[in-house]
Design a protein around this motif. Structure first.
Motif, mmCIF file in Angstrom:
data_model
loop_
_atom_site.group_PDB
_atom_site.id
_atom_site.type_symbol
_atom_site.label_atom_id
_atom_site.label_comp_id
_atom_site.label_asym_id
_atom_site.label_seq_id
_atom_site.Cartn_x
_atom_site.Cartn_y
_atom_site.Cartn_z
ATOM 1 N N GLU A 21 0.824 -1.211 0.000
ATOM 2 C CA GLU A 21 0.000 0.000 0.000
ATOM 3 C C GLU A 21 0.859 1.263 0.000
ATOM 4 O O GLU A 21 0.464 2.275 -0.569
ATOM 5 C CB GLU A 21 -0.971 -0.009 1.181
ATOM 6 N N GLY A 22 2.030 1.192 0.574
ATOM 7 C CA GLY A 22 2.924 2.348 0.596
ATOM 8 C C GLY A 22 3.827 2.466 -0.617
ATOM 9 O O GLY A 22 4.439 3.512 -0.832
ATOM 10 N N THR A 23 3.907 1.388 -1.423
ATOM 11 C CA THR A 23 4.834 1.414 -2.567
ATOM 12 C C THR A 23 4.143 1.186 -3.908
ATOM 13 O O THR A 23 4.825 1.130 -4.934
ATOM 14 C CB THR A 23 5.941 0.344 -2.394
ATOM 15 N N LYS A 24 2.822 1.060 -3.920
ATOM 16 C CA LYS A 24 2.139 0.717 -5.176
ATOM 17 C C LYS A 24 2.371 1.748 -6.282
ATOM 18 O O LYS A 24 2.335 1.409 -7.460
ATOM 19 C CB LYS A 24 0.660 0.445 -4.959
ATOM 20 N N GLU A 25 2.643 2.991 -5.894
ATOM 21 C CA GLU A 25 2.921 4.029 -6.892
ATOM 22 C C GLU A 25 4.387 4.023 -7.327
ATOM 23 O O GLU A 25 4.765 4.729 -8.259
ATOM 24 C CB GLU A 25 2.549 5.420 -6.346
ATOM 25 N N ASP A 26 5.209 3.252 -6.644
ATOM 26 C CA ASP A 26 6.641 3.154 -6.943
ATOM 27 C C ASP A 26 7.056 1.685 -6.894
ATOM 28 O O ASP A 26 7.698 1.239 -5.946
ATOM 29 C CB ASP A 26 7.438 3.982 -5.918
ATOM 30 N N PRO A 27 6.663 0.917 -7.932
ATOM 31 C CA PRO A 27 6.883 -0.529 -7.899
ATOM 32 C C PRO A 27 8.354 -0.951 -7.771
ATOM 33 O O PRO A 27 8.632 -2.064 -7.346
ATOM 34 C CB PRO A 27 6.275 -1.031 -9.201
ATOM 35 N N ASP A 28 9.270 -0.060 -8.107
ATOM 36 C CA ASP A 28 10.689 -0.401 -7.948
ATOM 37 C C ASP A 28 11.091 -0.473 -6.475
ATOM 38 O O ASP A 28 12.111 -1.075 -6.141
ATOM 39 C CB ASP A 28 11.583 0.605 -8.680
ATOM 40 N N ARG A 29 10.310 0.132 -5.604
ATOM 41 C CA ARG A 29 10.598 0.093 -4.164
ATOM 42 C C ARG A 29 9.849 -1.036 -3.463
ATOM 43 O O ARG A 29 10.213 -1.434 -2.360
ATOM 44 C CB ARG A 29 10.243 1.438 -3.518
ATOM 45 N N HIS A 30 8.778 -1.556 -4.149
ATOM 46 C CA HIS A 30 7.981 -2.631 -3.551
ATOM 47 C C HIS A 30 8.864 -3.841 -3.276
ATOM 48 O O HIS A 30 9.666 -4.231 -4.097
ATOM 49 C CB HIS A 30 6.824 -3.027 -4.462
ATOM 50 N N SER A 31 8.693 -4.389 -2.136
ATOM 51 C CA SER A 31 9.395 -5.555 -1.587
ATOM 52 C C SER A 31 10.741 -5.185 -0.970
ATOM 53 O O SER A 31 11.186 -5.864 -0.056
ATOM 54 C CB SER A 31 9.528 -6.713 -2.586
ATOM 55 N N LEU A 32 11.368 -4.107 -1.431
ATOM 56 C CA LEU A 32 12.601 -3.647 -0.784
ATOM 57 C C LEU A 32 12.259 -3.022 0.567
ATOM 58 O O LEU A 32 12.904 -3.312 1.584
ATOM 59 C CB LEU A 32 13.353 -2.646 -1.667
ATOM 60 N N ILE A 33 11.220 -2.188 0.569
ATOM 61 C CA ILE A 33 10.754 -1.582 1.818
ATOM 62 C C ILE A 33 10.215 -2.679 2.736
ATOM 63 O O ILE A 33 10.487 -2.699 3.938
ATOM 64 C CB ILE A 33 9.675 -0.505 1.550
ATOM 65 N N GLY A 34 9.467 -3.613 2.151
ATOM 66 C CA GLY A 34 8.936 -4.731 2.930
ATOM 67 C C GLY A 34 10.044 -5.547 3.565
ATOM 68 O O GLY A 34 9.952 -5.930 4.741
ATOM 69 N N ALA A 35 11.111 -5.788 2.821
ATOM 70 C CA ALA A 35 12.248 -6.543 3.358
ATOM 71 C C ALA A 35 12.878 -5.799 4.534
ATOM 72 O O ALA A 35 13.235 -6.412 5.547
ATOM 73 C CB ALA A 35 13.272 -6.801 2.257
ATOM 74 N N GLU A 36 12.982 -4.480 4.402
ATOM 75 C CA GLU A 36 13.524 -3.678 5.506
ATOM 76 C C GLU A 36 12.625 -3.779 6.736
ATOM 77 O O GLU A 36 13.110 -3.903 7.866
ATOM 78 C CB GLU A 36 13.657 -2.207 5.092
ATOM 79 N N MET A 37 11.319 -3.728 6.524
ATOM 80 C CA MET A 37 10.368 -3.833 7.631
ATOM 81 C C MET A 37 10.524 -5.186 8.335
ATOM 82 O O MET A 37 10.531 -5.264 9.564
ATOM 83 C CB MET A 37 8.931 -3.675 7.107
ATOM 84 N N LEU A 38 10.666 -6.240 7.543
ATOM 85 C CA LEU A 38 10.772 -7.582 8.109
ATOM 86 C C LEU A 38 12.110 -7.784 8.813
ATOM 87 O O LEU A 38 12.171 -8.490 9.823
ATOM 88 C CB LEU A 38 10.552 -8.632 7.025
ATOM 89 N N ALA A 39 13.160 -7.139 8.314
ATOM 90 C CA ALA A 39 14.461 -7.213 8.995
ATOM 91 C C ALA A 39 14.354 -6.571 10.376
ATOM 92 O O ALA A 39 14.882 -7.111 11.362
ATOM 93 C CB ALA A 39 15.542 -6.533 8.154
ATOM 94 N N ARG A 40 13.654 -5.434 10.448
ATOM 95 C CA ARG A 40 13.471 -4.773 11.749
ATOM 96 C C ARG A 40 12.668 -5.640 12.717
ATOM 97 O O ARG A 40 12.829 -5.545 13.930
ATOM 98 C CB ARG A 40 12.781 -3.412 11.572
ATOM 99 N N GLU A 41 11.806 -6.492 12.167
ATOM 100 C CA GLU A 41 10.997 -7.393 13.001
ATOM 101 C C GLU A 41 11.776 -8.650 13.400
ATOM 102 O O GLU A 41 11.261 -9.494 14.132
ATOM 103 C CB GLU A 41 9.714 -7.797 12.260
ATOM 104 N N GLY A 42 12.980 -8.796 12.846
ATOM 105 C CA GLY A 42 13.821 -9.935 13.212
ATOM 106 C C GLY A 42 13.518 -11.225 12.482
ATOM 107 O O GLY A 42 13.878 -12.307 12.959
ATOM 108 N N LEU A 43 12.876 -11.132 11.320
ATOM 109 C CA LEU A 43 12.595 -12.351 10.560
ATOM 110 C C LEU A 43 13.883 -12.947 9.990
ATOM 111 O O LEU A 43 14.858 -12.221 9.765
ATOM 112 C CB LEU A 43 11.577 -12.072 9.447
ATOM 113 N N PRO A 44 13.884 -14.242 9.717
ATOM 114 C CA PRO A 44 15.074 -14.894 9.181
ATOM 115 C C PRO A 44 15.467 -14.334 7.811
ATOM 116 O O PRO A 44 14.607 -13.905 7.031
ATOM 117 C CB PRO A 44 14.668 -16.366 9.061
#
Length: 183
Positions: free
Chosen positions: A56-79
């Protein structure tokens, strides 16, 4: 992270009900694939549930989609392998998919859309009425569910699965949560 925690995290960041249902479907399909391959079902389900956490935060910038998500998940401590799979599921990044987890998430993402679209064109609008031959026929129709990338789904071959087997696993998984999906 367990599935319930992942679901709460997804719901915190994903407000659109259809996107939430897509994440739930991807989580169910990923869990079924993990069972099939004797992999970590909880980890794979979490990857499916959270793969679009930033959409929802990156749909207008698909080149950032999943990169931001990966950063979010890293902060949550996911493997690391879950973080990488989330990053690699966006084909725009052109990342290799060196493991089953990233291969499965990549192919699963569009599969859920094809299955939902197949249910919605039926008068009953129910997953129970959909079968694999029906999905295979719709898959061949390029104008049907255009957003469901056929090439990406065909990447199930990286897992050693035929389209028929992949569709069977995915459909059965989604039928198992049909009530949650409203289908």
């Amino acid at each position: 992270m367990d599935r319930e925690t992942a679901r709460k995290l997804m719901e915190k960041h994903v407000k659109n009900k259809n996107l939430r249902k897509h994440c739930l479907a991807a989580g169910a399909v990923m869990a079924a694939l993990a069972r099939y391959f004797n992999e970590d079902e909880e980890k794979w389900a979490v990857a499916g549930l959270l793969h679009d956490i930033d959409y929802e935060g990156t749909k207008e910038d698909p080149d950032r989609h999943s990169l931001i998500g990966a950063e979010m998940l890293a902060r949550e401590g996911l493997p690391e392998d879950v973080i990488y799979a989330v990053k690699a599921h966006n084909e725009r990044h052109g990342l290799p998919r060196p493991d089953r987890l990233s291969q499965a998430l990549y192919a699963t993402d569009p599969l859920t859309g094809l299955i939902v679209a197949a249910a919605l064109i039926r008068p009953e609008k129910k997953l129970a009425i959909v079968d694999v031959p029906f999905l295979l026929n719709r898959y061949q129709e390029k104008s049907f569910a255009r957003g469901a990338n056929r090439e990406t789904m065909a990447a199930c071959s990286e897992l050693g699965l035929t389209l028929e087997d992949f569709f069977h696993i995915g459909l059965e998984a989604m039928q198992g949560i049909a009530a949650e999906l409203g289908l």
